[in-house]
Write a protein that holds these residues in place. Structure first.
Motif, PDB file in Angstrom:
ATOM      1  N   ASN A   1     -50.239  51.383 -16.684  1.00  0.00           N
ATOM      2  CA  ASN A   1     -50.392  50.583 -15.513  1.00  0.00           C
ATOM      3  C   ASN A   1     -49.020  50.010 -15.137  1.00  0.00           C
ATOM      4  O   ASN A   1     -48.629  49.201 -15.823  1.00  0.00           O
ATOM      5  N   VAL A   2     -48.475  50.687 -14.329  1.00  0.00           N
ATOM      6  CA  VAL A   2     -46.968  50.446 -13.783  1.00  0.00           C
ATOM      7  C   VAL A   2     -47.116  49.327 -12.855  1.00  0.00           C
ATOM      8  O   VAL A   2     -47.738  49.349 -11.808  1.00  0.00           O
ATOM      9  N   TYR A   3     -46.196  48.297 -12.767  1.00  0.00           N
ATOM     10  CA  TYR A   3     -46.013  47.321 -11.957  1.00  0.00           C
ATOM     11  C   TYR A   3     -44.748  46.847 -12.056  1.00  0.00           C
ATOM     12  O   TYR A   3     -43.991  47.185 -12.657  1.00  0.00           O
ATOM     13  N   GLY A   4     -44.566  45.989 -11.039  1.00  0.00           N
ATOM     14  CA  GLY A   4     -43.149  45.136 -10.763  1.00  0.00           C
ATOM     15  C   GLY A   4     -42.713  45.004  -9.282  1.00  0.00           C
ATOM     16  O   GLY A   4     -43.086  45.604  -8.344  1.00  0.00           O
ATOM     17  N   PRO A   5     -41.760  44.274  -9.337  1.00  0.00           N
ATOM     18  CA  PRO A   5     -40.800  44.288  -8.015  1.00  0.00           C
ATOM     19  C   PRO A   5     -40.672  45.866  -7.325  1.00  0.00           C
ATOM     20  O   PRO A   5     -39.952  46.684  -7.743  1.00  0.00           O
ATOM     21  N   GLY A   6     -40.975  45.825  -6.088  1.00  0.00           N
ATOM     22  CA  GLY A   6     -40.849  47.198  -5.400  1.00  0.00           C
ATOM     23  C   GLY A   6     -42.104  47.957  -4.960  1.00  0.00           C
ATOM     24  O   GLY A   6     -42.164  48.815  -4.423  1.00  0.00           O
ATOM     25  N   GLN A   7     -43.179  47.473  -5.629  1.00  0.00           N
ATOM     26  CA  GLN A   7     -44.422  48.048  -5.510  1.00  0.00           C
ATOM     27  C   GLN A   7     -44.913  47.648  -4.148  1.00  0.00           C
ATOM     28  O   GLN A   7     -44.873  46.604  -3.697  1.00  0.00           O
TER      29      GLN A   7
ATOM     30  N   ALA B   1     -55.007  37.446 -15.385  1.00  0.00           N
ATOM     31  CA  ALA B   1     -55.312  36.696 -14.320  1.00  0.00           C
ATOM     32  C   ALA B   1     -55.020  35.214 -14.664  1.00  0.00           C
ATOM     33  O   ALA B   1     -54.556  34.488 -13.947  1.00  0.00           O
ATOM     34  N   SER B   2     -55.170  34.797 -15.827  1.00  0.00           N
ATOM     35  CA  SER B   2     -54.701  33.303 -16.448  1.00  0.00           C
ATOM     36  C   SER B   2     -53.174  33.225 -16.404  1.00  0.00           C
ATOM     37  O   SER B   2     -52.679  32.188 -15.760  1.00  0.00           O
ATOM     38  N   VAL B   3     -52.372  34.408 -16.580  1.00  0.00           N
ATOM     39  CA  VAL B   3     -51.043  34.349 -16.900  1.00  0.00           C
ATOM     40  C   VAL B   3     -50.470  33.975 -15.324  1.00  0.00           C
ATOM     41  O   VAL B   3     -49.789  33.175 -14.980  1.00  0.00           O
ATOM     42  N   ILE B   4     -51.122  34.774 -14.281  1.00  0.00           N
ATOM     43  CA  ILE B   4     -50.591  34.630 -13.093  1.00  0.00           C
ATOM     44  C   ILE B   4     -50.921  33.296 -12.256  1.00  0.00           C
ATOM     45  O   ILE B   4     -50.344  32.759 -11.462  1.00  0.00           O
TER      46      ILE B   4
ATOM     47  N   ALA C   1     -44.665  39.736 -15.052  1.00  0.00           N
ATOM     48  CA  ALA C   1     -45.744  39.141 -14.198  1.00  0.00           C
ATOM     49  C   ALA C   1     -44.729  37.936 -13.369  1.00  0.00           C
ATOM     50  O   ALA C   1     -44.935  38.073 -12.181  1.00  0.00           O
ATOM     51  N   ARG C   2     -44.127  37.417 -14.166  1.00  0.00           N
ATOM     52  CA  ARG C   2     -43.150  36.399 -13.719  1.00  0.00           C
ATOM     53  C   ARG C   2     -41.973  36.984 -12.685  1.00  0.00           C
ATOM     54  O   ARG C   2     -41.886  36.496 -11.497  1.00  0.00           O
ATOM     55  N   ARG C   3     -41.577  37.913 -13.004  1.00  0.00           N
ATOM     56  CA  ARG C   3     -40.564  38.673 -12.288  1.00  0.00           C
ATOM     57  C   ARG C   3     -41.120  39.210 -11.167  1.00  0.00           C
ATOM     58  O   ARG C   3     -40.388  39.186  -9.821  1.00  0.00           O
ATOM     59  N   LEU C   4     -42.467  39.783 -10.988  1.00  0.00           N
ATOM     60  CA  LEU C   4     -43.061  40.196  -9.842  1.00  0.00           C
ATOM     61  C   LEU C   4     -43.505  39.208  -8.801  1.00  0.00           C
ATOM     62  O   LEU C   4     -42.982  39.009  -7.917  1.00  0.00           O
ATOM     63  N   CYS C   5     -43.879  38.021  -9.562  1.00  0.00           N
ATOM     64  CA  CYS C   5     -44.129  36.726  -8.490  1.00  0.00           C
ATOM     65  C   CYS C   5     -43.103  36.267  -7.998  1.00  0.00           C
ATOM     66  O   CYS C   5     -43.159  35.955  -6.674  1.00  0.00           O
ATOM     67  N   GLU C   6     -41.812  36.338  -8.517  1.00  0.00           N
ATOM     68  CA  GLU C   6     -40.524  35.884  -8.026  1.00  0.00           C
ATOM     69  C   GLU C   6     -40.006  36.795  -7.028  1.00  0.00           C
ATOM     70  O   GLU C   6     -39.797  36.252  -5.848  1.00  0.00           O
TER      71      GLU C   6
END
Length: 355
Positions: free
Chosen positions: A211-217, A289-292, A338-343
């Motif tokens: 499962n790929v995720y991150g800034p830019g998606q 979900a808890s982390v986010i 997840a933190r980087r994506l949220c930022e």
């Protein structure tokens, strides 16, 4: 000697992420992408795509696309990213998935063959979806392939296979057995490219991505990106809904790590690589979900009992062999990613307002 790299789907999430490294490694980089509105709402060239990349806006399923591309370029390396994704979506839009993923691949290969162009290497971004549920062990340690969970099982809330424990996917061991149309088309891509490359003498490297995720998606595509979906909900102060019982496992791999793996496969001296690309660790959906939720101090997530046909119960992989074959190691764990994506999402309030 000049080297040309052709990237199908090259203006997408992953295509943009690899564009800087590719322009440093190749003399010419060409991206072919139809800028589908499900991903590219405005139809504009993505700002994240390196300015040195030549973008050809065209559909890989159309013969005319390849007439245009191959009249100008003779690619030495092809990175094949173009694909329709979405497990659940593929069950109701099977023709579209087959057209892009299967026919798009064969159109490209036929066009190359017709012009006598034989790339040195093709890199395919495949998917963990080819495994389906993968292998499960019983109490005696014997392996089983239980196959797809039936609609009756899911309706009754029977999420697991009784008496069995899921095992991480290992490409050298786990037999592919897709449980979605999407997974079946990705496996078809692998088989088609394997046959063609063997016949024409082209090196082939296949990466099965978790499962790929991150800034830019994409923040607007409803069929991909559970991490960004959870982040948007938590940021809005909502409790994140959890399908099934929330204990499904996934291996969330950060976009920077995926980009590094693809570039390594494209520039390596090795061919014949088949590798799993993930972190080697897994999180339950509830843990994610808890982390986010904690990042945004959102209400605790809640279990809905809903389910999606075609979804696998657990998906994780063992990357120990990948370290040896590809010389690649993941650097970003899921909590950090997840933190980087949220930022990144926090810096784009205008996009969230349009959702």
């Amino acid at each position: 000697m000049t080297q040309t790299c052709l990237v199908t789907g090259g203006a997408g999430f992953i295509g943009c992420a690899i564009s800087d490294a590719l322009t440093a490694a190749f003399d010419t980089v060409v991206a072919v992408d139809n800028l589908h509105p499900q991903i590219h709402k405005t139809g504009a060239r993505p700002a994240a795509l390196n300015e040195r990349v030549e973008l050809i806006v065209a559909d890989v399923t159309e013969p005319g696309t390849w007439d245009e591309v191959l009249a100008k370029h003779r690619p030495d390396t092809v990175i094949h990213l173009a694909a329709e994704t979405g497990t659940g979506q593929s069950l109701t839009e099977a023709t579209r998935h087959a057209q892009v993923n299967v026919v798009g691949t064969t159109r490209m290969l036929d066009a190359l063959a017709a012009r006598g162009i034989v790339p040195q290497r093709i890199v395919l971004s495949s998917s963990r979806a080819v495994y389906g549920e993968g292998e499960w062990l019983d109490a005696q340690g014997k392996g089983h392939y239980p196959g797809q969970r039936s609609a009756q099982m899911l309706e009754q809330g029977q999420w697991d296979f009784p008496g069995l424990r899921s095992q991480p996917f290992r490409c050298a061991h786990t037999k592919p057995a897709p449980t979605s149309v999407y997974g079946a088309t990705k496996l078809a891509q692998e088989h088609i490219l394997s046959a063609w490359c063997l016949a024409f003498g082209t090196g082939l490297n296949i990466l099965r991505l978790q499962n790929v995720y991150g800034p830019g998606q994409s923040l607007t595509n409803p069929y991909t990106g559970i991490v960004s979906l959870f982040a948007r909900m938590a940021k809005a102060g909502k409790s994140i809904p959890l399908y099934e019982d929330g204990h499904m496992l996934r291996d969330f791999v950060f976009i920077d790590d995926v980009a590094a793996a693809i570039v390594a496969a494209a520039t390596s001296d090795k061919s014949g690589i088949l590798a799993d690309i993930g972190t080697g660790d897994s999180l339950s959906i509830a843990q994610l979900a808890s982390v986010i939720g904690d990042i945004y101090q959102a209400p605790p997530p809640h279990v809905t009992g809903q389910f999606r046909n075609g979804d696998v119960r657990h998906a994780a992989c063992d990357v120990s062999a990948t370290r040896d074959t590809l010389g690649w190691t993941p650097q970003v764990d899921a909590a950090t990613g997840a933190r980087r994506l949220c930022e990144w999402i926090d810096q784009r309030p205008e996009q969230l307002e349009r959702l």
